[in-house]
Scaffold this active site. Sequence first.
Site, PDB file in Angstrom:
ATOM      1  N   TYR A 313       0.857  -1.193   0.000  1.00  0.00           N
ATOM      2  CA  TYR A 313       0.000   0.000   0.000  1.00  0.00           C
ATOM      3  C   TYR A 313       0.891   1.240   0.000  1.00  0.00           C
ATOM      4  O   TYR A 313       1.732   1.407   0.873  1.00  0.00           O
ATOM      5  CB  TYR A 313      -0.886  -0.043   1.246  1.00  0.00           C
ATOM      6  CG  TYR A 313      -2.074   0.911   1.284  1.00  0.00           C
ATOM      7  CD1 TYR A 313      -2.180   2.014   0.450  1.00  0.00           C
ATOM      8  CD2 TYR A 313      -3.104   0.690   2.192  1.00  0.00           C
ATOM      9  CE1 TYR A 313      -3.268   2.856   0.503  1.00  0.00           C
ATOM     10  CE2 TYR A 313      -4.207   1.531   2.261  1.00  0.00           C
ATOM     11  CZ  TYR A 313      -4.284   2.626   1.421  1.00  0.00           C
ATOM     12  OH  TYR A 313      -5.368   3.464   1.483  1.00  0.00           O
ATOM     13  N   CYS A 314       0.710   2.104  -0.993  1.00  0.00           N
ATOM     14  CA  CYS A 314       1.407   3.393  -1.080  1.00  0.00           C
ATOM     15  C   CYS A 314       2.920   3.180  -1.056  1.00  0.00           C
ATOM     16  O   CYS A 314       3.459   2.434  -1.864  1.00  0.00           O
ATOM     17  CB  CYS A 314       0.931   4.316   0.041  1.00  0.00           C
ATOM     18  SG  CYS A 314       1.486   6.030  -0.110  1.00  0.00           S
ATOM     19  N   VAL A 315       3.637   3.804  -0.101  1.00  0.00           N
ATOM     20  CA  VAL A 315       5.098   3.717  -0.068  1.00  0.00           C
ATOM     21  C   VAL A 315       5.572   2.283   0.118  1.00  0.00           C
ATOM     22  O   VAL A 315       6.629   1.900  -0.400  1.00  0.00           O
ATOM     23  CB  VAL A 315       5.663   4.636   1.033  1.00  0.00           C
ATOM     24  CG1 VAL A 315       5.104   4.277   2.401  1.00  0.00           C
ATOM     25  CG2 VAL A 315       7.175   4.577   1.090  1.00  0.00           C
ATOM     26  N   GLY A 317       4.183  -0.251  -1.205  1.00  0.00           N
ATOM     27  CA  GLY A 317       4.122  -0.806  -2.549  1.00  0.00           C
ATOM     28  C   GLY A 317       5.312  -0.381  -3.382  1.00  0.00           C
ATOM     29  O   GLY A 317       5.843  -1.160  -4.191  1.00  0.00           O
ATOM     30  N   PHE A 342      -1.706  -1.074  -3.974  1.00  0.00           N
ATOM     31  CA  PHE A 342      -2.737  -0.090  -3.657  1.00  0.00           C
ATOM     32  C   PHE A 342      -2.115   1.299  -3.788  1.00  0.00           C
ATOM     33  O   PHE A 342      -1.155   1.631  -3.088  1.00  0.00           O
ATOM     34  CB  PHE A 342      -3.241  -0.259  -2.220  1.00  0.00           C
ATOM     35  CG  PHE A 342      -3.954  -1.540  -1.916  1.00  0.00           C
ATOM     36  CD1 PHE A 342      -4.400  -2.380  -2.923  1.00  0.00           C
ATOM     37  CD2 PHE A 342      -4.205  -1.913  -0.599  1.00  0.00           C
ATOM     38  CE1 PHE A 342      -5.070  -3.563  -2.637  1.00  0.00           C
ATOM     39  CE2 PHE A 342      -4.871  -3.084  -0.294  1.00  0.00           C
ATOM     40  CZ  PHE A 342      -5.306  -3.921  -1.311  1.00  0.00           C
TER      41      PHE A 342
END
Length: 580
Positions: A313-315, A317, A342
């Site tokens: 998710y975000c960073v 990812g 994500f």
Amino acid sequence: MEQQTIDAPGLAQMQHWTRVIGLAQQRILERSADLVERAMRFRSLEAHPNLEKIAEIQAQMANRSMALWEQFLARAGGSEGGEGEAPSQADLDRRFADPRWRDNPVFDLIRQIYLLASEFLLQLAENVDGLDSREKEKLRFVTQRFVEASSPSNFPFTNPLVIERTIETRGENLLTGLEHLLADIDRGQLTHTDGSAFELGRNIATTPGKVVHETPLYQLIQYAPATPDVMATPLLIFPPWINRFYILDLNPQKSFVKWAVDQGLTVFMVSWKSADAGMADVGLDDYVLRGQVDAIDVVRSLLGVPAVHAVGYCVAGTVLSATLALLAARGEADKVASATFFTTQVDFSQAGDLNLFVDDEQIALIESLVTEGFLDGRYLAATFNLLRGQDLIWNYVVNNYLLGNDYPQFDLLYWNGDTTNLPARWHRAYLTDFYRDNRLVQPGGLVVDGTPIDLSRVETPSYVQAGIEDHIAPACSVWKIMDHFTGPRRFVLAGSGHIAGVVNPPAAGKYQYWTSEAAHGDFDAFRAHAKETRGSWWPDWIAWLKGLDPTRVAASGARIPGEGALPAIEDAPGRYVRQR
């Protein structure tokens, strides 16, 4: 109590309001001149106002301000000019949604002067030539933040709701607001919700599970199965370390974790430790090797499986993409059966407004805030709030400080204020290497544990989710994963933004998502051909995951937290998520 009203001005007040409107127009011109002067400093003599266009804008604004004045005079004289006209886009502004902003001609005038001045300033910002695209974006951003801050809704004597509340409560609202303000000053953070209403493990982050593994960097949570059998390949989730993991486990109705467990997945969650002085030297190698690769290997060993499905998710990812590239370079790519991203960016060339915070001056400012080797998460929270200043700052200034309202009880806002500290070395490297220099997408641009990494070697099947309204990871930027990976890829564009676009359970029946089975060369082509489906994208994701490997096994033995080779350390959500 009977609602107080503010009468329209009589003729005796007209001279006063004539002076007010004149001063308001003068302030607009003074501010525009100041804005132009500041803009020219961006590039010395290279930056200059487009005088011809500005003169045109000034003429238009002068005519419109005169029309406002004539409308005010007509209303003060008893006429209701303009009645029956369809509301403009400006009239739909949530800050001025209350009818009192229109019913009283004085506040209607204040509102419209402000909207006119705001439009004027924003147009001026667009008409400064000689700036490169980055400097132009910075000028737009600063101007928009100034416009938001100067709204008459943010001040007690130009907001009719605050005036009426002050009369009704005999000033008690302002005393309550002062208490809220002083408490926030003590906390060093704007309060969005009633924190006493939530308790981790009781009514938030409640999915049953155990912490089964712990390192100085993270705890690993294994959730209890909810079905007699489960998918053979487990799911390992890497949340961002700039926030607490339980955004994916807010409550049973919203929880992605619970939903995934109910679908028959064996779910593991990484709970990152909030940085302290002992983590001053933590860097990319740590988050890749001692974080993600370690967790992958622990889950594989515990369950005796060859691979995991990974979610970033975000960073997290972003770093997962580096992990996949490292595994590919080492011939170990088969440790990850699939990767789901994500709202993740790997190519930061179109990273949105956050790019405005990564020049040398801004990075130096951030470094000045570092104490004992870590950055207090409240500073980062303030930055993210600033990106949506009207929704996450000024809305609460009005409600909390001016109106003196009680805090709402909202789990998402509780999570938003639950900040996490960041290792200083890693945070600086992330801003410079990823955002500023965009080295992740340069083959060999980053080296992990002595190995140069190349995203084009990532052939892992990937599910890439973006939010159409995402202001942190713009959808067009998330799309760029499709340009750099070479394995099977599925792109899904979800309704809403960085949080609600992800946390959208099917039972809620909210939003929509877009997919396309054809291959497209860029994001615009995808948008042009994508098919819209109402509701949550989660069912599309689980169908994709099951399509990779539908094999199921009994939910017994090591599939039950604490009953395998790793004994339970403590109940979920664990103590790392509680550390500040």
